[in-house]
Structures are given as C-alpha cells and as structure tokens.
Design an enzyme around this catalytic site. Sequence first.
Site, short mmCIF file in Angstrom:
data_model
loop_
_atom_site.label_atom_id
_atom_site.label_comp_id
_atom_site.label_asym_id
_atom_site.label_seq_id
_atom_site.Cartn_x
_atom_site.Cartn_y
_atom_site.Cartn_z
N CYS B 92 0.89 -1.16 0.00
CA CYS B 92 0.00 0.00 0.00
C CYS B 92 0.92 1.21 0.00
O CYS B 92 1.52 1.54 1.03
CB CYS B 92 -0.92 0.04 1.21
N CYS B 95 -0.68 4.29 2.37
CA CYS B 95 -0.60 4.22 3.83
C CYS B 95 -0.35 2.77 4.25
O CYS B 95 0.79 2.34 4.29
CB CYS B 95 -1.83 4.83 4.50
N SER B 96 -1.41 2.02 4.52
CA SER B 96 -1.20 0.68 5.05
C SER B 96 -2.45 -0.17 4.85
O SER B 96 -2.78 -1.00 5.70
CB SER B 96 -0.89 0.76 6.54
N CYS B 97 -3.15 0.02 3.74
CA CYS B 97 -4.36 -0.76 3.47
C CYS B 97 -3.97 -2.23 3.38
O CYS B 97 -2.94 -2.58 2.81
CB CYS B 97 -5.02 -0.28 2.17
#
Lengths: 97, 186
Positions: B92, B95-97
């Site tokens: 991702c 961000c941090s999906c």
Amino acid sequence: MTLSDEPPFAEPWEAKAFALVVHLHGRGAFTWAEWAQALSGELKRPDAGSYYQCWLLALEHLTLERGVLDRPGLDERRDAWAQAYRNTPHGQPVQLT
Amino acid sequence: MTLRVQALESLLVEKGLVDPAALDAIIETYEHKVGPRNGARVVARAWSDPAYKTRLLAEPVAAIAELGFEGRQGEHMVVVENTPQVHNLVVCTLCSCYPWPLLGLPPVWYKSAPYRSRAVIDPRGVLAEFGTVVGEDVEVRVWDSTAEVRYLVLPERPAGTDGLSEDALADLVTRDAMIGVTRVNP
C-alpha cells in the site's frame, strides 16, 4: 511458522487510537478513503513520527477539521488528564475530577 | 501520546460519538481474534478444492465468506494467484491498506516508508531482501492496495505436499507468503 510474530500494538494507547478510528468510521463519521488520505498526509511529513503517532495525529486532524472537536478544548482536556495523573496516588485508577 | 488519546476519547465519549465498550470489543478482536491463520485456511482450501479455487479467484468476497471470514477492510477483495510464470507482490503505497479479516493487522515493515516506496520501484530487490529470488523469466506484478481494494496473494502450493490434509497445508502458509514477499516452503 510465524503467523503472528509481533503483537499488533506496542502500547495500549496505540490500540485505543486504532479502535477510535475503526469505531468512528463504522458510525459513518468519515469514509475509509477520507481516512486513508488523512493518514497518508501524516505519514508523508518529513518529521513524521511512528506509525501510530501518525494515526493519532490524523484522527485529531480529521475531528478538528470537521468541527467535531476544537483545539483549545482538546488541549485543555489533555492538560486535565496530565494533572489527574500527577494527583493520583500510585496504584489508584486515574480519573478526571 | 497516552494523554492525547485519552483527551480525544473522553471528549468523543461525552459527545456521544464513541461507545467505550465498542472500543474494547474492537481491540479484543484485532489483538486476539483475527490473524493470518484465517488467510491460511482460505489458501489451504483453494489448494485442496479446485472448485473452491475457481470461486475464490472469480468471487473472492463470497468465497472467503464461505469460510466465515468477513468484516472491516475485507469488503472488496481481489485474490491474485502465483504461478511458475507470475509472482505477485502486495503493497500500500499510500498508507497501510491491508485485508484485516484474512491477515489481521499489518506487520511493522509493511507500514514502513522504505517498503511502501521500494516495493514499486525495485520489487525484485525487495523480494531478494526477504530471501525470495525470482527468476528473470518470471513476471513480477506489484499490486497497490487502496482504501477500496485489498489484495491477497494465493501462493503456489509447494511440491511434495500431495498427501497433506487441508489443516496440514494451512500450517505451511505464512503471512509473508500471502503478501507475496516469500513463497510457501514444504
């Protein structure tokens, strides 16, 4: 086999910050795309702190931007908690008075 | 940070926007109930049951729900299959999906700036750092997760596992293999 080689949260406040976002999103306070954008904005800053520090700052930012909370109110409440910690004897639960 | 979270939480609770019990339930779920074990069961089922694999690739959300896994951040899943010709890698960049219902919360390295940028710029280099050497004749596909779409890698079933039960197969499947940074070893 290392299915869970690290706990998801290093400290309790990280878990709480995480849960606040998931809960507010679940209640429709913001879309996940709006959240991802806010978090990404914090992660991109040159002086970005840890991942969950960014997570918390992004949440503060979203709630302030939407007028849910205001900066003086937030600062005042943080000071009140700091005072409560100082005034609470060791071993007692910390409470706002 | 503790004070800042407490300030935020207590104000939101007072405004009726947040239910403290719901926060505790969310923390309990992600600390103890969801993790890569879920994704490993999906992979093992796909390896054991060709009809399930077909459904998983065609209708991932429904096929994953067959095993009882659904919920936040699993609403829009895409499953990408590793083959001798193609190696898939998930990142991702924003961000941090991450597919929480199948893998739990992402590891620290997945959230780090170096991984998020380098997985796209130099995927083979990143794979090598995880000890995964991908031949020049193998195509590396990088999938960038978004707030809308989450990816799960269906790793290749390792050779020599023909006699294994679904449970035994699930024990072989690692989180990292389902992100695509490693393979599954027999």
